[in-house]
Design an enzyme around this catalytic site. Structure first.
Site, mmCIF file in Angstrom:
data_model
loop_
_atom_site.group_PDB
_atom_site.id
_atom_site.type_symbol
_atom_site.label_atom_id
_atom_site.label_comp_id
_atom_site.label_asym_id
_atom_site.label_seq_id
_atom_site.Cartn_x
_atom_site.Cartn_y
_atom_site.Cartn_z
ATOM 1 N N GLY A 61 0.358 -0.953 -0.111
ATOM 2 C CA GLY A 61 -0.338 0.206 -0.152
ATOM 3 C C GLY A 61 0.801 1.268 0.176
ATOM 4 O O GLY A 61 1.646 1.479 -0.403
ATOM 5 N N HIS A 87 4.047 2.070 -8.067
ATOM 6 C CA HIS A 87 3.629 0.890 -8.121
ATOM 7 C C HIS A 87 2.506 1.229 -8.966
ATOM 8 O O HIS A 87 1.984 -0.460 -10.192
ATOM 9 C CB HIS A 87 2.326 1.214 -6.872
ATOM 10 N N GLY A 123 9.731 -4.437 -8.273
ATOM 11 C CA GLY A 123 9.999 -3.419 -9.074
ATOM 12 C C GLY A 123 11.397 -3.816 -9.095
ATOM 13 O O GLY A 123 12.209 -4.106 -7.711
ATOM 14 N N LYS A 138 13.965 -1.489 -7.869
ATOM 15 C CA LYS A 138 14.189 -0.389 -6.503
ATOM 16 C C LYS A 138 14.765 -1.375 -5.251
ATOM 17 O O LYS A 138 15.886 -1.267 -5.076
ATOM 18 C CB LYS A 138 13.193 -0.067 -6.315
ATOM 19 N N GLN A 160 14.978 -8.059 -3.348
ATOM 20 C CA GLN A 160 13.533 -8.492 -2.730
ATOM 21 C C GLN A 160 14.057 -9.223 -4.301
ATOM 22 O O GLN A 160 13.492 -10.028 -4.649
ATOM 23 C CB GLN A 160 13.542 -7.778 -2.646
HETATM 24 O O1 PAF Z 1 7.650 -4.484 -2.127
HETATM 25 C C1 PAF Z 1 7.028 -4.686 -1.035
HETATM 26 O O2 PAF Z 1 6.359 -3.486 -0.997
HETATM 27 C C2 PAF Z 1 6.582 -5.862 0.274
HETATM 28 O O3 PAF Z 1 8.258 -6.432 -0.223
HETATM 29 C C3 PAF Z 1 6.139 -7.255 -0.318
HETATM 30 C C4 PAF Z 1 6.695 -7.700 -2.048
HETATM 31 C C5 PAF Z 1 4.502 -6.591 -1.309
HETATM 32 C C6 PAF Z 1 5.932 -8.263 0.243
HETATM 33 O O4 PAF Z 1 5.211 -7.982 1.212
#
Ligand code: PAF
Length: 312
Positions: free
Chosen positions: A31, A37, A150, A152, A156
């Site tokens: 969010g 996003h 993303g 960025k 991750q």
């Molecule tokens: O990048 C994010 O906003 C969070 O790490 C994700 C991928 C939604 C997991 O909670």
């Protein structure tokens, strides 16, 4: 656009889309949406017929309770931004509460070794266990054909790619470019918490990365390979000298393995600096009340150009 809050509802909606032969794309978010996003949603809409945006502030990926408590939440505002995408608005917003996602204390955690040892994995113990676990759960709940993340959050993205590969999850993972403010600041939900002075200080992250690009380009112009040590010195020097910025890390790594570039496999032993095709330059720093991250992949011309297009 329809808001659903339960696993049963989102599964039923996705099953109906699949029954119609539609391809389903997932954009996982926490969010506090911003243009970055929305770019992920647009990307998902290119590859999928039906897009699901999940909005869930995942408690298990926060290493500090105060950070979790301060994380901005604005579901109505998020939905207004998504609706404004018009034809590209997602069909479904999946916004479960914590009890829906974690109805009991979980005994199962997804841990990715190696890739999580450095960068944010070192600074935020347990963070990537939380990310990998919740994304695995989201993939299992929504069962998308593809998911967009993303660049960025480069580490991750690599962690999720590895989860999907190692666990044979039937999800295509798509990485989308970092979206920046015109002055270069990488968009982040955390930017909302920066004061005017902090906001000015935060420009040091992208400025430092641009200094890294300049080092690579100078080397290339002189016919030399990229020297990771030289790049790191320049980036760390620029970031370290910035007022209002406390450096967490500056790392120059192989973008695939997230380990230091291997001189033996990439360079010519005893013959100058190692030669690398691409190098990830990743930075993290505390500015005011928030910790910000940013990165560029040197040698990835498009990534470099997007960074240089912003000026500060
Ligand atoms: O990048 C994010 O906003 C969070 O790490 C994700 C991928 C939604 C997991 O909670």
């Amino acid at each position: 656009m329809r808001r659903v809050t339960t696993i049963a509802e989102v599964r039923a909606a996705v099953a109906a889309a699949r029954a119609d032969g539609q391809r389903v794309g997932l954009v996982p978010t926490m969010g506090a949406l911003h243009e970055g996003h929305l770019a992920l949603v647009r990307e998902a809409a290119i590859h999928a017929d039906v897009v699901v945006v999940s909005v869930f502030v995942n408690p298990t990926q926060f290493d500090r309770a105060d950070d979790l408590a301060a994380y901005p939440r604005d579901l109505d505002g998020d939905e207004a931004q998504l609706a404004a995408l018009g034809d590209l608005a997602p069909a479904i917003v999946f916004a479960p509460d914590t009890g829906e996602v974690y109805p009991r204390e979980p005994l199962t955690t997804v841990t990715v070794a190696g890739l999580t040892e450095r960068l944010c994995g070192a600074s935020r113990p347990g963070h990537f266990d939380g990310v990998a676990t919740v994304c695995t759960k989201l993939f299992s709940i929504v069962q998308p054909d593809l998911a967009v993340f993303g660049r960025k959050d480069f580490q991750q993205l690599q962690v999720i790619r590895r989860v999907v590969a190692d666990l044979d999850l039937p999800v295509e993972v798509i990485g989308a470019p970092t979206i920046r403010e015109p002055d270069g600041l990488a968009m982040s939900s955390r930017n909302r918490r920066l004061s005017t002075d902090d906001r000015a200080s935060a420009l040091a992250l992208s400025r430092a990365l641009r200094a890294g690009v300049a080092v690579r380009r100078r080397a290339a112009a002189g016919g030399h390979p990229i020297d990771p040590v030289r790049v790191r010195e320049e980036v760390a020097g620029t970031l370290g000298a910035a007022p209002g910025v406390t450096v967490d890390y500056v790392e120059v790594l192989d973008p695939e393995t997230l380990t230091p570039p291997d001189a033996s496999s990439r360079g010519q032993a005893g013959d100058g600096p190692p030669e690398a095709d691409q190098l990830l330059v990743a930075v993290a720093a505390h500015v005011g009340p928030v910790r910000l991250i940013d990165n560029v992949v040197l040698g990835d011309t498009e990534d470099e150009e997007r960074l240089l297009a912003a000026t500060s």
